[in-house]
Design a protein around this motif. Structure first.
Motif, PDB file in Angstrom:
ATOM      1  N   ALA A 148      31.147 -12.908 -24.395  1.00 40.13           N
ATOM      2  CA  ALA A 148      30.987 -12.301 -25.722  1.00 40.13           C
ATOM      3  C   ALA A 148      30.966 -10.778 -25.614  1.00 40.13           C
ATOM      4  CB  ALA A 148      29.703 -12.808 -26.362  1.00 40.13           C
ATOM      5  N   ALA A 149      30.276 -10.273 -24.578  1.00 39.13           N
ATOM      6  CA  ALA A 149      30.176  -8.814 -24.405  1.00 39.13           C
ATOM      7  C   ALA A 149      31.563  -8.230 -24.150  1.00 39.13           C
ATOM      8  CB  ALA A 149      29.236  -8.489 -23.257  1.00 39.13           C
ATOM      9  N   GLU A 150      32.372  -8.972 -23.345  1.00 45.22           N
ATOM     10  CA  GLU A 150      33.733  -8.488 -23.073  1.00 45.22           C
ATOM     11  C   GLU A 150      34.561  -8.448 -24.352  1.00 45.22           C
ATOM     12  OE1 GLU A 150      35.048 -10.993 -19.934  1.00 45.22           O
ATOM     13  OE2 GLU A 150      34.151  -9.695 -18.407  1.00 45.22           O
ATOM     14  N   ASP A 205      34.894  -4.621 -31.466  1.00 49.05           N
ATOM     15  CA  ASP A 205      34.365  -5.265 -32.662  1.00 49.05           C
ATOM     16  C   ASP A 205      32.856  -5.393 -32.526  1.00 49.05           C
ATOM     17  OD1 ASP A 205      33.774  -6.724 -34.812  1.00 49.05           O
ATOM     18  OD2 ASP A 205      34.974  -8.483 -34.296  1.00 49.05           O
ATOM     19  N   LEU A 206      32.157  -4.512 -33.222  1.00 47.34           N
ATOM     20  CA  LEU A 206      30.703  -4.509 -33.080  1.00 47.34           C
ATOM     21  C   LEU A 206      30.017  -5.537 -33.977  1.00 47.34           C
ATOM     22  CD1 LEU A 206      29.867  -0.741 -32.698  1.00 47.34           C
ATOM     23  CD2 LEU A 206      29.437  -2.530 -31.055  1.00 47.34           C
ATOM     24  N   SER A 207      30.832  -6.310 -34.728  1.00 47.37           N
ATOM     25  CA  SER A 207      30.170  -7.290 -35.595  1.00 47.37           C
ATOM     26  C   SER A 207      29.914  -8.595 -34.831  1.00 47.37           C
ATOM     27  CB  SER A 207      31.024  -7.560 -36.829  1.00 47.37           C
ATOM     28  OG  SER A 207      32.245  -8.132 -36.408  1.00 47.37           O
ATOM     29  N   VAL A 208      30.528  -8.725 -33.627  1.00 46.76           N
ATOM     30  CA  VAL A 208      30.300  -9.933 -32.808  1.00 46.76           C
ATOM     31  C   VAL A 208      28.885  -9.866 -32.224  1.00 46.76           C
ATOM     32  CG1 VAL A 208      31.071 -11.190 -30.758  1.00 46.76           C
ATOM     33  CG2 VAL A 208      32.741 -10.057 -32.214  1.00 46.76           C
ATOM     34  N   ARG A 209      28.216 -11.042 -32.162  1.00 43.56           N
ATOM     35  CA  ARG A 209      26.876 -11.070 -31.549  1.00 43.56           C
ATOM     36  C   ARG A 209      26.881 -12.038 -30.366  1.00 43.56           C
ATOM     37  NH1 ARG A 209      26.869  -7.282 -33.700  1.00 43.56           N
ATOM     38  NH2 ARG A 209      25.573  -6.369 -35.308  1.00 43.56           N
ATOM     39  N   MET A 269      20.308  -4.255 -29.898  1.00 45.98           N
ATOM     40  CA  MET A 269      20.929  -2.990 -29.503  1.00 45.98           C
ATOM     41  C   MET A 269      22.302  -2.840 -30.179  1.00 45.98           C
ATOM     42  SD  MET A 269      21.663  -1.845 -25.660  1.00 45.98           S
ATOM     43  CE  MET A 269      23.332  -2.427 -25.640  1.00 45.98           C
ATOM     44  N   ILE A 270      23.069  -3.946 -30.209  1.00 46.32           N
ATOM     45  CA  ILE A 270      24.398  -3.872 -30.842  1.00 46.32           C
ATOM     46  C   ILE A 270      24.245  -3.614 -32.348  1.00 46.32           C
ATOM     47  CG2 ILE A 270      26.599  -5.069 -31.185  1.00 46.32           C
ATOM     48  CD1 ILE A 270      25.858  -6.740 -28.676  1.00 46.32           C
TER      49      ILE A 270
END
Ligand code: ADP
Length: 453
Positions: free
Chosen positions: A191-193, A200-204, A224-225
């Motif tokens: 997910a971080a990758e 895309d900062l909306s991914v958690r 943090m995201i």
């Protein structure tokens, strides 16, 4: 080439190796223990056997009228023990000496002999029995220890053969266990990758089912995201707001320059005045932006020190009194003395100045009422600061938005210092101190801004 050094190995692999290593060491310790204790055990069982066999041997021998009678039941090979019968002179009467056993070994009553010959380990036990006639006979039992040690050696060999198999099983089981335990890490990394590569900062990150360490790690990373996403959005909005705000004065300046160039010299003065006005506005905006940036920096690394907030309120009233009187506003304070507060003195002062400045700026200009501004400081459970005015007031729909950055109620208003930044700073400062700001207002009656710290 893949780096296979232990330091750069994945935790999964390292854990498997540690775990296998520990298992192998444990297995070796257990083997060693079995070997050592088995040797002693074999000896002690052999001794018991030997004693038993020798003692039983006497049951089948009688000695009457100087005649030694050995019953036919006498077994010279009893439970692995070879039994030899000797007269009290030391002559062998019965039994044959096992080949290889040192025949010269002297008879010693009740003694065990441990003898080592080439390739064989012997255990012998001698016992002398005296009969009623005063005569006696010897029985010697001989046992070869090799039978016991051979079976230990066989077990040892089996263990040695099994050890590599055991290592393989431990490695495979360890690998699967580690893989299962680290599956959430792989998911988090994936997910971080995705966030990283797609911007895309909306991914958690996935949180997983169990509330373990990885769950908390993912949760913290998600927070943090969240913050990063908010900061990015703010940054984008900020840039577009600033560009928008600067575009208007620059457009006016350009238009004025073109107009003046087309006209005669007499229009220059008027055009230059307009240019100057717009430049002043841009300058003021740049100054306010610098103030915003300073506020953000200080808010982010807030250092709290105790100070007399009553004195700060007094000095803000003093400082703003000339601006108020210049604009025909009565400025008064109702300040509880000696109230101490732990926070950033400069920021608190900036917050108050912004509020009083607005109260003066948005005074009633109709002349129907005498404009006034009142600063109140009170301490009960919390510290409350109120800035009250009887100015133009704010309608309900605007009240919800005035704390947004660059929000102005009157968009056409083009005072030199109205950019919609003042109240957003007030909000940041109050919230950075763990406080809040709220507004009550009635259009054409007045507004009250309340800070709770
Ligand atoms: P600016 O004053 O630079 O426009 P602010 O963020 O300080 O920006 O204020 C935002 C808006 O809130 C202003 O445009 C103004 O209309 C309204 N406002 C702020 N303070 C008052 C007040 N005391 N009375 C009435 N309106 C106010």
């Amino acid at each position: 080439m893949k780096d296979m050094s232990f330091k750069n190995m994945s935790i999964k692999r390292r854990l498997t190796l540690y775990y296998t290593g520990v298992l192998v060491i444990m297995a070796l310790i257990v083997c060693a223990f079995i070997f050592l204790s088995a040797g002693t055990q074999v000896r002690s069982v052999a001794k018991d056997n030997l004693m038993q066999a020798v003692q039983n041997g006497f049951d089948d021998i009688t000695y009457e009228n100087n005649v030694i009678e050995i019953d036919s039941r006498f077994d010279s090979y009893y439970r692995g023990v070879t039994l030899l019968v000797y007269s009290d002179q030391g002559d062998r009467i019965k039994g044959s000496m096992p080949s290889g056993f040192p025949a010269t070994t002297p008879l010693e009553n009740g003694e065990f002999h441990e003898l080592e010959t080439e390739g064989d380990d012997w255990l012998a036990y001698d016992l002398f029995h005296t009969y009623d006639n005063g005569k006696g006979i010897w029985i010697r039992g001989i046992y070869t220890l090799d039978t016991g040690t051979d079976s230990i050696a066989a077990v040892g060999l089996l263990m040695l053969i099994c050890l590599p198999l055991f290592v393989v099983i431990a490695l495979v089981a360890g690998h699967f266990m580690a893989k299962k335990a680290f599956a959430p890490v792989a998911e988090i990394t994936g997910a971080a990758e995705k966030i990283n590569s797609g911007d895309d900062l909306s991914v958690r990150l996935p949180l997983g089912k169990n509330k373990d360490e990885l769950y908390h790690l993912a949760e913290t990373l998600n927070e943090m995201i969240d913050r990063l996403e908010k900061a990015f959005i703010q940054e984008k909005e900020f840039t577009s707001d600033v560009s928008h705000e600067l575009k208007t004065p620059v457009a006016v300046i350009l238009a004025q320059c073109e107009y003046a160039l087309k006209q005669g010299e007499s229009e220059y003065k008027e055009a230059l005045e307009n240019v100057k006005k717009q430049c002043m506005r841009m300058l003021s905006m740049i100054q306010q932006l610098m103030q915003v940036s300073r506020t953000i920096n200080t808010v982010n690394s807030l250092e709290r020190e105790e100070f007399d907030i009553s004195m700060i309120c007094e000095s803000v009233c003093d400082e703003m009194s000339s601006l108020a009187s210049e604009n025909g506003v009565t400025l008064e304070g109702e300040i509880q003395p000696d109230v101490l507060y732990k926070g950033d003195e400069t920021l608190i002062m900036r917050m108050l100045i912004n509020l009083v400045n607005n109260a003066v700026k948005y005074r009633d200009k109709s002349g129907e009422r005498q404009p006034f501004v009142k600063v109140v400081l009170k301490k009960d459970e919390t510290i409350t600061i109120k800035v009250i005015d009887n100015g133009v007031g704010i309608s309900k729909e605007n009240r919800e938005r005035i704390f947004d950055r660059f929000y102005k109620v009157d968009k056409s208003r083009s005072d030199e210092d109205s950019f919609g930044l003042g109240l957003s700073m007030v909000k940041w400062i109050a919230e950075a101190h763990g406080g809040s700001v709220e507004v009550e207002s009635v259009p054409e009656v007045g507004s009250t801004f309340t800070i709770r710290l």
